[in-house]
Design a protein around this motif. Structure first.
Motif, PDB file in Angstrom:
ATOM      1  N   ILE A   1      38.388  11.844  81.319  1.00 27.07           N
ATOM      2  CA  ILE A   1      39.364  11.537  80.297  1.00 27.07           C
ATOM      3  C   ILE A   1      40.005  13.145  79.614  1.00 27.07           C
ATOM      4  CG2 ILE A   1      41.176  10.185  78.714  1.00 27.07           C
ATOM      5  CD1 ILE A   1      39.311   7.492  79.226  1.00 27.07           C
ATOM      6  N   PRO A   2      41.142  13.014  79.893  1.00 24.38           N
ATOM      7  CA  PRO A   2      41.537  14.697  78.835  1.00 24.38           C
ATOM      8  C   PRO A   2      41.268  14.932  78.029  1.00 24.38           C
ATOM      9  CG  PRO A   2      42.586  15.174  80.795  1.00 24.38           C
ATOM     10  CD  PRO A   2      41.806  13.394  80.756  1.00 24.38           C
ATOM     11  N   ALA A   3      40.918  15.467  76.491  1.00 22.45           N
ATOM     12  CA  ALA A   3      41.299  15.545  74.886  1.00 22.45           C
ATOM     13  C   ALA A   3      42.590  15.231  75.356  1.00 22.45           C
ATOM     14  CB  ALA A   3      40.396  16.263  74.988  1.00 22.45           C
ATOM     15  N   SER A   4      43.625  15.804  75.521  1.00 23.47           N
ATOM     16  CA  SER A   4      45.037  15.553  75.738  1.00 23.47           C
ATOM     17  C   SER A   4      44.973  14.297  75.788  1.00 23.47           C
ATOM     18  CB  SER A   4      45.508  16.847  76.340  1.00 23.47           C
ATOM     19  OG  SER A   4      45.606  16.153  76.931  1.00 23.47           O
TER      20      SER A   4
ATOM     21  N   GLY B   1      18.794 -10.020  55.060  1.00 22.99           N
ATOM     22  CA  GLY B   1      18.827  -9.012  56.611  1.00 22.99           C
ATOM     23  C   GLY B   1      18.368  -9.284  57.433  1.00 22.99           C
ATOM     24  N   GLY B   2      19.344  -8.623  58.371  1.00 24.17           N
ATOM     25  CA  GLY B   2      18.737  -9.484  59.584  1.00 24.17           C
ATOM     26  C   GLY B   2      19.220  -8.568  60.420  1.00 24.17           C
ATOM     27  N   VAL B   3      18.897  -8.150  61.939  1.00 30.67           N
ATOM     28  CA  VAL B   3      18.659  -7.356  63.212  1.00 30.67           C
ATOM     29  C   VAL B   3      19.173  -7.586  63.751  1.00 30.67           C
ATOM     30  CG1 VAL B   3      17.303  -5.884  64.483  1.00 30.67           C
ATOM     31  CG2 VAL B   3      15.865  -6.950  62.285  1.00 30.67           C
ATOM     32  N   ASP B   4      20.195  -6.222  64.364  1.00 29.93           N
ATOM     33  CA  ASP B   4      21.721  -6.610  65.391  1.00 29.93           C
ATOM     34  C   ASP B   4      20.551  -5.765  66.697  1.00 29.93           C
ATOM     35  OD1 ASP B   4      22.767  -8.762  64.968  1.00 29.93           O
ATOM     36  OD2 ASP B   4      24.645  -7.447  64.087  1.00 29.93           O
ATOM     37  N   THR B   5      21.138  -6.215  67.936  1.00 30.77           N
ATOM     38  CA  THR B   5      20.633  -5.229  69.337  1.00 30.77           C
ATOM     39  C   THR B   5      22.243  -5.306  69.210  1.00 30.77           C
ATOM     40  OG1 THR B   5      18.907  -5.383  68.732  1.00 30.77           O
ATOM     41  CG2 THR B   5      19.704  -4.405  70.925  1.00 30.77           C
ATOM     42  N   LEU B   6      22.894  -3.871  69.489  1.00 32.80           N
ATOM     43  CA  LEU B   6      24.401  -3.738  69.815  1.00 32.80           C
ATOM     44  C   LEU B   6      24.731  -2.273  71.748  1.00 32.80           C
ATOM     45  CD1 LEU B   6      25.847  -3.519  66.833  1.00 32.80           C
ATOM     46  CD2 LEU B   6      25.378  -5.858  68.073  1.00 32.80           C
ATOM     47  N   THR B   7      25.339  -2.725  72.339  1.00 33.66           N
ATOM     48  CA  THR B   7      25.883  -1.024  73.072  1.00 33.66           C
ATOM     49  C   THR B   7      27.084  -0.145  71.964  1.00 33.66           C
ATOM     50  OG1 THR B   7      25.421  -3.066  74.504  1.00 33.66           O
ATOM     51  CG2 THR B   7      26.374  -0.674  75.022  1.00 33.66           C
ATOM     52  N   VAL B   8      26.370   0.361  72.185  1.00 39.62           N
ATOM     53  CA  VAL B   8      27.508   1.478  71.193  1.00 39.62           C
ATOM     54  C   VAL B   8      28.143   2.619  72.696  1.00 39.62           C
ATOM     55  CG1 VAL B   8      26.848   0.240  68.910  1.00 39.62           C
ATOM     56  CG2 VAL B   8      26.222   2.985  69.781  1.00 39.62           C
ATOM     57  N   PRO B   9      29.653   3.074  72.200  1.00 45.32           N
ATOM     58  CA  PRO B   9      29.356   4.395  72.790  1.00 45.32           C
ATOM     59  C   PRO B   9      28.477   5.799  73.135  1.00 45.32           C
ATOM     60  CG  PRO B   9      31.968   3.519  72.038  1.00 45.32           C
ATOM     61  CD  PRO B   9      30.594   3.082  71.115  1.00 45.32           C
ATOM     62  N   THR B  10      28.253   6.358  73.708  1.00 47.92           N
ATOM     63  CA  THR B  10      27.514   7.514  73.716  1.00 47.92           C
ATOM     64  C   THR B  10      28.285   9.178  73.026  1.00 47.92           C
ATOM     65  OG1 THR B  10      27.991   8.097  76.315  1.00 47.92           O
ATOM     66  CG2 THR B  10      26.232   6.767  75.890  1.00 47.92           C
ATOM     67  N   GLU B  11      27.419   9.952  72.779  1.00 41.87           N
ATOM     68  CA  GLU B  11      28.344  10.993  73.129  1.00 41.87           C
ATOM     69  C   GLU B  11      29.123  11.445  73.564  1.00 41.87           C
ATOM     70  OE1 GLU B  11      28.647  13.209  70.024  1.00 41.87           O
ATOM     71  OE2 GLU B  11      26.878  12.886  68.744  1.00 41.87           O
ATOM     72  N   GLU B  12      28.604  10.867  74.997  1.00 38.17           N
ATOM     73  CA  GLU B  12      29.779  11.835  75.898  1.00 38.17           C
ATOM     74  C   GLU B  12      30.833  10.912  76.470  1.00 38.17           C
ATOM     75  OE1 GLU B  12      27.309  11.199  79.201  1.00 38.17           O
ATOM     76  OE2 GLU B  12      26.486  13.164  79.434  1.00 38.17           O
ATOM     77  N   GLN B  13      30.612   9.817  76.233  1.00 34.63           N
ATOM     78  CA  GLN B  13      31.882   8.587  75.807  1.00 34.63           C
ATOM     79  C   GLN B  13      33.282   8.824  74.500  1.00 34.63           C
ATOM     80  OE1 GLN B  13      29.826   5.121  76.513  1.00 34.63           O
ATOM     81  NE2 GLN B  13      29.160   4.784  78.604  1.00 34.63           N
ATOM     82  N   ARG B  14      32.774   9.074  73.884  1.00 33.61           N
ATOM     83  CA  ARG B  14      33.512   9.248  72.233  1.00 33.61           C
ATOM     84  C   ARG B  14      34.225  10.390  73.068  1.00 33.61           C
ATOM     85  NH1 ARG B  14      30.821   8.119  67.208  1.00 33.61           N
ATOM     86  NH2 ARG B  14      29.507   7.069  67.426  1.00 33.61           N
ATOM     87  N   ARG B  15      33.828  11.406  74.007  1.00 35.59           N
ATOM     88  CA  ARG B  15      34.670  12.620  74.422  1.00 35.59           C
ATOM     89  C   ARG B  15      35.257  12.306  75.839  1.00 35.59           C
ATOM     90  NH1 ARG B  15      29.475  14.821  73.966  1.00 35.59           N
ATOM     91  NH2 ARG B  15      29.677  15.273  76.135  1.00 35.59           N
ATOM     92  N   GLY B  16      35.182  10.909  75.645  1.00 40.79           N
ATOM     93  CA  GLY B  16      36.070  10.889  77.596  1.00 40.79           C
ATOM     94  C   GLY B  16      35.315  11.098  78.501  1.00 40.79           C
TER      95      GLY B  16
END
Length: 224
Positions: free
Chosen positions: A158-161, A105-120
């Motif tokens: 960004i609009p959902a469409s 096992g190892g440990v990763d520290t990453l940057t991932v999209p937030t809830e807001e960014q997932r929706r644009g």
């Protein structure tokens, strides 16, 4: 700590090894670094064998300071050897098997999209200095006074469409943030454990024959 060295052939079939650092004999050729010379065991006039198991588990380890949870560790190094006579004082055999099953096992520290960014929604997405990172509509590109210009999405959303359907299918494979970011840009907002797998089977077989005190012959098979 215990150093781990993946060595070929297996450790239990090695009779001795030498490290040659300089002034190599001609048989070894030229090398810019050192040489490790290993000699495998041979059978004898008596039947001999061995069995071994080396085991490690995260239950016996301390938690990494940077890990939210203790990374898993399963390490098994096991095998058997057997050697004996085919013809007394003349021909002998030796064989060994070694298996490795390791999940580290190892440990990763990453940057991932937030809830807001997932929706644009990039209305709160800034750089490290806190300045808004503006998101522009690529379809609005046009030439004005000899230069290309584009319109910013309203509210920096960004609009959902307009969200790419392939990106929407991929997004669930990204984990959600689980820690506070290290800066205003939202960097390093996720920490998690991972496992690196290493599985190996190693077989060594050797037959020695003595023609005389001055003439010996052997054949060896190494499978990895």
């Amino acid at each position: 700590g215990i150093g781990q060295v993946d060595i070929d052939p297996p450790v239990e079939v090695i009779r001795e090894f030498r490290i040659i650092q300089n002034t190599y004999p001609a048989e070894y050729g030229g090398s810019a670094g050192g040489l490790v010379v290993s000699t495998t065991k041979s059978g004898t006039n008596k039947l001999h064998g061995s069995a071994f198991e080396y085991f490690r588990n995260d239950a016996m380890d301390a938690r990494n300071f940077f890990a939210a949870d203790k990374p898993p560790l399963r390490y098994h190094l096991f095998g058997v050897t057997m050697g004996g006579p085919i013809r007394q004082n003349r021909t002998h055999y030796f064989a060994g098997y070694e298996g490795t099953r390791r999940s580290t096992g190892g440990v990763d520290t990453l940057t991932v999209p937030t809830e807001e960014q997932r929706r644009g929604d990039f209305s709160r997405t800034t750089n490290a200095a806190g300045a808004l990172l503006r998101i522009f509509d690529p379809s609005s590109n046009r030439v004005v006074s000899g230069r290309n210009v584009r319109d910013q999405f309203a509210g920096n959303i960004i609009p959902a469409s307009r969200l790419d359907p392939v990106a929407l299918k991929l997004m669930p494979y990204y984990p959600l943030p689980n820690r506070a970011p290290s800066n205003a840009a939202g960097a390093n907002n996720f920490v998690g454990n991972f496992s690196a797998l290493f599985n190996r089977n190693n077989v060594t077989a050797k037959v020695d024959h003595v023609f005389s005190d001055a003439n010996r012959f052997y054949v060896r098979l190494v499978y990895n």
